[in-house]
Design an enzyme around this catalytic site. Structure first.
Site, PDB file in Angstrom:
ATOM      1  N   SER A 290      -1.831   1.254  11.612  1.00  0.00           N
ATOM      2  CA  SER A 290      -2.059   2.234  10.548  1.00  0.00           C
ATOM      3  C   SER A 290      -1.661   3.634  10.982  1.00  0.00           C
ATOM      4  O   SER A 290      -1.554   3.920  12.180  1.00  0.00           O
ATOM      5  CB  SER A 290      -3.532   2.232  10.130  1.00  0.00           C
ATOM      6  OG  SER A 290      -3.900   0.986   9.595  1.00  0.00           O
TER       7      SER A 290
ATOM      8  N   GLU B  68      -8.227   2.754  11.209  1.00  0.00           N
ATOM      9  CA  GLU B  68      -8.837   2.988   9.887  1.00  0.00           C
ATOM     10  C   GLU B  68      -9.226   1.641   9.254  1.00  0.00           C
ATOM     11  O   GLU B  68      -8.500   0.653   9.364  1.00  0.00           O
ATOM     12  CB  GLU B  68      -7.882   3.795   8.993  1.00  0.00           C
ATOM     13  CG  GLU B  68      -6.548   3.122   8.686  1.00  0.00           C
ATOM     14  CD  GLU B  68      -6.596   2.326   7.407  1.00  0.00           C
ATOM     15  OE1 GLU B  68      -7.630   2.338   6.732  1.00  0.00           O
ATOM     16  OE2 GLU B  68      -5.585   1.665   7.105  1.00  0.00           O
ATOM     17  N   PRO B  69     -10.387   1.595   8.596  1.00  0.00           N
ATOM     18  CA  PRO B  69     -10.926   0.319   8.124  1.00  0.00           C
ATOM     19  C   PRO B  69     -10.431  -0.135   6.758  1.00  0.00           C
ATOM     20  O   PRO B  69     -10.569  -1.300   6.411  1.00  0.00           O
ATOM     21  CB  PRO B  69     -12.430   0.585   8.076  1.00  0.00           C
ATOM     22  CG  PRO B  69     -12.532   2.044   7.758  1.00  0.00           C
ATOM     23  CD  PRO B  69     -11.351   2.697   8.440  1.00  0.00           C
TER      24      PRO B  69
ATOM     25  N   GLU C 159      -7.119  17.997   0.121  1.00  0.00           N
ATOM     26  CA  GLU C 159      -7.147  16.667   0.749  1.00  0.00           C
ATOM     27  C   GLU C 159      -8.292  16.546   1.754  1.00  0.00           C
ATOM     28  O   GLU C 159      -8.977  15.518   1.805  1.00  0.00           O
ATOM     29  CB  GLU C 159      -5.807  16.405   1.442  1.00  0.00           C
ATOM     30  CG  GLU C 159      -5.710  15.039   2.080  1.00  0.00           C
ATOM     31  CD  GLU C 159      -4.352  14.805   2.722  1.00  0.00           C
ATOM     32  OE1 GLU C 159      -4.249  13.890   3.552  1.00  0.00           O
ATOM     33  OE2 GLU C 159      -3.394  15.562   2.408  1.00  0.00           O
ATOM     34  N   THR C 160      -8.520  17.598   2.558  1.00  0.00           N
ATOM     35  CA  THR C 160      -9.572  17.540   3.571  1.00  0.00           C
ATOM     36  C   THR C 160     -10.949  17.431   2.930  1.00  0.00           C
ATOM     37  O   THR C 160     -11.807  16.655   3.379  1.00  0.00           O
ATOM     38  CB  THR C 160      -9.517  18.782   4.483  1.00  0.00           C
ATOM     39  OG1 THR C 160      -8.244  18.832   5.126  1.00  0.00           O
ATOM     40  CG2 THR C 160     -10.608  18.728   5.531  1.00  0.00           C
TER      41      THR C 160
ATOM     42  N   THR D 222       0.855  -1.180   0.000  1.00  0.00           N
ATOM     43  CA  THR D 222       0.000   0.000   0.000  1.00  0.00           C
ATOM     44  C   THR D 222       0.893   1.232   0.000  1.00  0.00           C
ATOM     45  O   THR D 222       2.120   1.128  -0.007  1.00  0.00           O
ATOM     46  CB  THR D 222      -0.913   0.024   1.243  1.00  0.00           C
ATOM     47  OG1 THR D 222      -0.122   0.336   2.398  1.00  0.00           O
ATOM     48  CG2 THR D 222      -1.598  -1.324   1.450  1.00  0.00           C
ATOM     49  N   CYS D 223       0.280   2.412   0.049  1.00  0.00           N
ATOM     50  CA  CYS D 223       1.083   3.634   0.065  1.00  0.00           C
ATOM     51  C   CYS D 223       1.882   3.754   1.357  1.00  0.00           C
ATOM     52  O   CYS D 223       2.892   4.471   1.402  1.00  0.00           O
ATOM     53  CB  CYS D 223       0.197   4.859  -0.123  1.00  0.00           C
ATOM     54  SG  CYS D 223      -1.096   5.035   1.135  1.00  0.00           S
TER      55      CYS D 223
END
Length: 424
Positions: free
Chosen positions: A108, A113-114, A191-192, A49-50
């Protein structure tokens, strides 16, 4: 068989290193095949992932860590010494615990976070499709999915807001119980705002409108969530449609004034509007909060919600770790049982081989005319001697050499001196 995890993440490596070691969808299958063909691993799953790149491996031998590190460097064209200091390695129990923490959101960047669980499931499915995941990793990952679900169900790890965008959407859900009938107007395209759009979309918002000075940027955000884009100059005409307004621009001056909002409320016949001003300096004039039917929150109002959410998730993470510890031991007990299964299979195979030999000899004696009762007695006597010969020899030697631990183990194994009937 040993379970080994080798990888790096946002805690151990800077973004430029993480970027160079990611596995995109176009190369992941080739990478899995290369690992099983060019290194000592028998099974492997790659999670990329990132924020992390990790290889979960099942191996029979040792000295695999160096081989994996060198393979990783060759695959990405990077000298291992450039990324080796950022790597971590976990074996067996620690590898299992690490995967459970990752899938449950405890490792995470945003606690709880899911999204990571879906990424873990996708990584495992890719490994299954390519044939690189076998019995060991199959059992470990299925066990992980079950534990992650329990963590989500039995703790509040994902229920508390831990970002301003999440907090804003959480408040909106309290005001409007059914978001599917509401329209959200998002002002800005950073981003927000994108994160707020994502949360709203996940909770079934009816419509999303994205307004930005550059319409193209607004369109890039809107199209991800089935919304549509407008220019900032069109705000006044679309504001009456909005039940929820979230604003986060870099404008030095407010983009929504009290007069514009008053006119919008009249057109809405004073149906309530929920407004969140995340910008610093403010995007919405403070006087808007004095209007009836407007619920206006600023970034300072939401910060308390975020901090409380972080405290709540931290408490939940402690509960989650208790669940993870229990299930780590449960999985390791299954791994240890594999050794016993192999031993039992070998022991039974040896006993069955001796049995077949004795039965064949008895059948020859019967065919030669020996009395059946004599053949049966001889069969039982010979079979008993052969089955007990090796253990008896080993126990006598243990007695001579004072190996009391082996004698105690034999007593426990065969339940000798316990007063139990052998047929009980």
């Amino acid at each position: 068989m040993t379970i080994l995890t080798l990888g790096l993440n946002h805690k151990t490596a800077p973004v430029d290193i993480r970027e160079r070691l990611t596995f995109g969808p176009d190369v992941i299958v080739g990478a899995l095949r290369g690992l099983t063909e060019q290194t000592p691993v028998d099974e492997v799953v790659i999670l990329s992932t990132c924020n992390r790149t990790e290889m979960y491996c099942a191996i029979d031998g040792r000295d695999t860590e160096g081989a994996l590190r060198n393979w990783l460097g060759r695959f990405h064209g990077i000298e291992p010494q450039l990324f080796a200091p950022h790597l971590y390695a976990h074996e067996d129990r620690e590898a299992v615990r690490h995967l459970l923490r990752v899938a449950s959101g405890l490792d995470s960047m945003v606690l709880g976070e899911p999204q990571i669980l879906g990424q873990v499931k996708a990584a495992f499915q890719t490994a299954c499709d390519s044939g690189s995941a076998g019995r060991m990793l199959g059992r470990m990952f299925q066990h992980t999915f079950s534990v992650a679900k329990q963590v989500r169900t039995d703790t509040a790890i994902g229920s508390s807001p831990v970002s301003v965008a999440f907090a804003a959407v959480s408040l909106a859900r309290q005001i409007f119980s059914d978001l599917s009938k509401q329209t959200a107007l998002l002002i800005g395209a950073g981003e927000t705002i994108e994160l707020a759009a994502r949360h709203l979309h996940q909770h079934g918002i009816g419509r999303i409108i994205v307004a930005n000075r550059t319409v193209e940027r607004a369109h890039n955000v809107a199209q991800q969530f089935d919304g549509y884009a407008i220019a900032l100059t069109e705000l006044a005409s679309h504001l009456p449609e909005a039940d929820i307004v979230v604003s986060s621009t870099a404008s030095p001056l407010p983009v929504l004034g009290k007069g514009v909002v008053e006119r919008a409320l009249k057109q809405r016949r004073h149906r309530p509007v929920f407004m969140v001003d995340i910008a610093v300096p403010r995007d919405i004039e403070p006087e808007v909060g004095d209007l009836n039917d407007v619920y206006l929150y600023t970034v300072d109002d939401l910060q308390g919600v975020v901090e409380e959410g972080m405290r709540s998730r931290q408490q939940a993470s402690e509960q989650a770790m208790e669940i993870i510890e229990v299930h780590t031991e449960e999985f390791m007990a299954w791994v240890r049982s594999l050794d016993a299964v192999s031993l039992i299979q070998d022991y039974r195979s040896n006993a069955e081989r001796i049995r077949d030999q004795m039965v064949e000899r008895a059948q020859r004696h019967l065919a030669a005319g020996k009395p059946a009762d004599e053949v049966v007695c001889q069969l039982a006597h010979t079979l008993t001697n052969k089955l007990l010969h090796s253990p008896s020899v080993r126990l006598r030697r243990a007695g001579r050499e004072g190996q009391s631990d082996l004698l105690d183990a034999a007593n426990e194994l065969f339940q000798l001196g316990s007063g139990q009937d052998a047929t009980g």
